[in-house]
Design a protein around this motif. Sequence first.
Motif, PDB file in Angstrom:
ATOM      1  N   LYS A  90      24.306 -15.163  84.028  1.00  0.00           N
ATOM      2  CA  LYS A  90      22.905 -15.124  84.427  1.00  0.00           C
ATOM      3  C   LYS A  90      22.576 -13.728  84.945  1.00  0.00           C
ATOM      4  O   LYS A  90      23.475 -12.924  85.236  1.00  0.00           O
ATOM      5  CB  LYS A  90      22.598 -16.171  85.493  1.00  0.00           C
ATOM      6  CG  LYS A  90      23.270 -15.927  86.837  1.00  0.00           C
ATOM      7  CD  LYS A  90      22.852 -16.978  87.846  1.00  0.00           C
ATOM      8  CE  LYS A  90      23.442 -16.695  89.221  1.00  0.00           C
ATOM      9  NZ  LYS A  90      23.000 -17.701  90.218  1.00  0.00           N
ATOM     10  N   SER A  93      20.346 -11.085  90.880  1.00  0.00           N
ATOM     11  CA  SER A  93      19.090 -11.247  91.609  1.00  0.00           C
ATOM     12  C   SER A  93      18.548  -9.934  92.149  1.00  0.00           C
ATOM     13  O   SER A  93      17.373  -9.841  92.491  1.00  0.00           O
ATOM     14  CB  SER A  93      19.267 -12.243  92.760  1.00  0.00           C
ATOM     15  OG  SER A  93      20.267 -11.777  93.665  1.00  0.00           O
ATOM     16  N   GLU A 247      21.312 -24.914  84.089  1.00  0.00           N
ATOM     17  CA  GLU A 247      20.742 -23.638  84.537  1.00  0.00           C
ATOM     18  C   GLU A 247      19.284 -23.534  84.100  1.00  0.00           C
ATOM     19  O   GLU A 247      18.408 -23.155  84.877  1.00  0.00           O
ATOM     20  CB  GLU A 247      21.537 -22.474  83.953  1.00  0.00           C
ATOM     21  CG  GLU A 247      21.083 -21.108  84.424  1.00  0.00           C
ATOM     22  CD  GLU A 247      21.468 -20.826  85.862  1.00  0.00           C
ATOM     23  OE1 GLU A 247      20.692 -20.145  86.550  1.00  0.00           O
ATOM     24  OE2 GLU A 247      22.536 -21.296  86.292  1.00  0.00           O
ATOM     25  N   GLU A 294      19.594 -18.657  94.000  1.00  0.00           N
ATOM     26  CA  GLU A 294      20.011 -17.765  92.922  1.00  0.00           C
ATOM     27  C   GLU A 294      20.745 -16.538  93.462  1.00  0.00           C
ATOM     28  O   GLU A 294      21.710 -16.068  92.856  1.00  0.00           O
ATOM     29  CB  GLU A 294      18.789 -17.348  92.101  1.00  0.00           C
ATOM     30  CG  GLU A 294      18.180 -18.513  91.330  1.00  0.00           C
ATOM     31  CD  GLU A 294      16.927 -18.140  90.571  1.00  0.00           C
ATOM     32  OE1 GLU A 294      16.581 -18.865  89.623  1.00  0.00           O
ATOM     33  OE2 GLU A 294      16.276 -17.128  90.949  1.00  0.00           O
ATOM     34  N   ASN A 297      24.159 -17.925  95.011  1.00  0.00           N
ATOM     35  CA  ASN A 297      24.873 -18.886  94.168  1.00  0.00           C
ATOM     36  C   ASN A 297      25.137 -20.195  94.919  1.00  0.00           C
ATOM     37  O   ASN A 297      26.258 -20.723  94.919  1.00  0.00           O
ATOM     38  CB  ASN A 297      26.189 -18.282  93.667  1.00  0.00           C
ATOM     39  CG  ASN A 297      26.742 -19.026  92.475  1.00  0.00           C
ATOM     40  OD1 ASN A 297      25.997 -19.600  91.680  1.00  0.00           O
ATOM     41  ND2 ASN A 297      28.060 -19.040  92.341  1.00  0.00           N
ATOM     42  N   LYS A 300      22.991 -26.039  93.342  1.00  0.00           N
ATOM     43  CA  LYS A 300      21.674 -26.259  92.746  1.00  0.00           C
ATOM     44  C   LYS A 300      21.124 -27.656  93.029  1.00  0.00           C
ATOM     45  O   LYS A 300      19.920 -27.834  93.231  1.00  0.00           O
ATOM     46  CB  LYS A 300      21.726 -25.994  91.243  1.00  0.00           C
ATOM     47  CG  LYS A 300      21.880 -24.522  90.894  1.00  0.00           C
ATOM     48  CD  LYS A 300      21.834 -24.316  89.397  1.00  0.00           C
ATOM     49  CE  LYS A 300      21.784 -22.826  89.071  1.00  0.00           C
ATOM     50  NZ  LYS A 300      22.926 -22.097  89.639  1.00  0.00           N
TER      51      LYS A 300
END
Length: 316
Positions: A90, A93, A247, A294, A297, A300
């Motif tokens: 990914k 950030s 994701e 994000e 980490n 979620k």
Amino acid sequence: MDTARQASLHVVGHDAEFATFRRAAASGRLHHAWLLTGPEGIGKAPLAFRMGRSLLNGEDPAAPATRQITAGSHPDLLAIGRTFDEKRQKFRSEIVADEIRPINAFMHRTAAEGGWRVVIIDTAEAMNRNAANALLKILEEPPPRAILLLTCATPGMLLPTIRSRVRTLPVSPLSPADIHTVLARVAPETPPEELARVTPLAQGSPGRALSLLADTGGAISAVAHEAVRGMTMSRILDVADAIGRSEAGFGLLFTLLGSALAQASRQAAEPGLARSVKLADAWERVMLIRRQTEQFNLDKQEAIIEALSAAGSAHI
């Protein structure tokens, strides 16, 4: 940013913004730094590349500079944005100082083609404090015939000293017709009924429209609006379990949840200010949960549970 490079050859809309830039360039008094602002996904990065192309003789499809810019190999163009983390699969950030510092040497060297040196910083609000301070030093003493083009969806997150040293160019959302044109080009296999569903919901953002297409039939959008009305904890846990492992589903839920809260806040402004304020507070909380999840980490599923609960709290 490869997509933005490609799209900059065929930018849809934003003609007025580009004309403003061209007039400034033609006047001989082109400001050394521009800040392109507007909602996420409306095409600020392709517009920035189009502006860069206009300075580097890269608009003619047959020109060598055009091919170099598209390939990312033009010696007088430096593009910086959030890098991709191969391990986590990914985008990172933050933009860090080590990614900003090379700009100074790049802007002060002699242009390979004898003209401009162009630096594009996409998603400038992602710069951390050290990166922002490094950029500020560059803005304080800009060399001639060098230009910085920054894109930013949330300019309030930039240092005030940076905002004071750039020329802001507001970028407007696209019209529904332009959204339809973009989708027909980048997602030609989309069924007409899906195009008709997402175009009015895109709020002028092709990026948002593409996210909505990923939500086939609007299932996640329905969940987001349900959350704003208030969910039982049992229902929240079910949603978190179903979406938290994905994701793409995580990002899409937060995007649509933010939109649902913003829409509800606007609708509540007329009958009662208090509820509108609560919805706005819930929106800020949801956006913070996403950023922190994000950036660090975090889990979620836990983030989804917290966000859905926050969204529903404005209903109480």
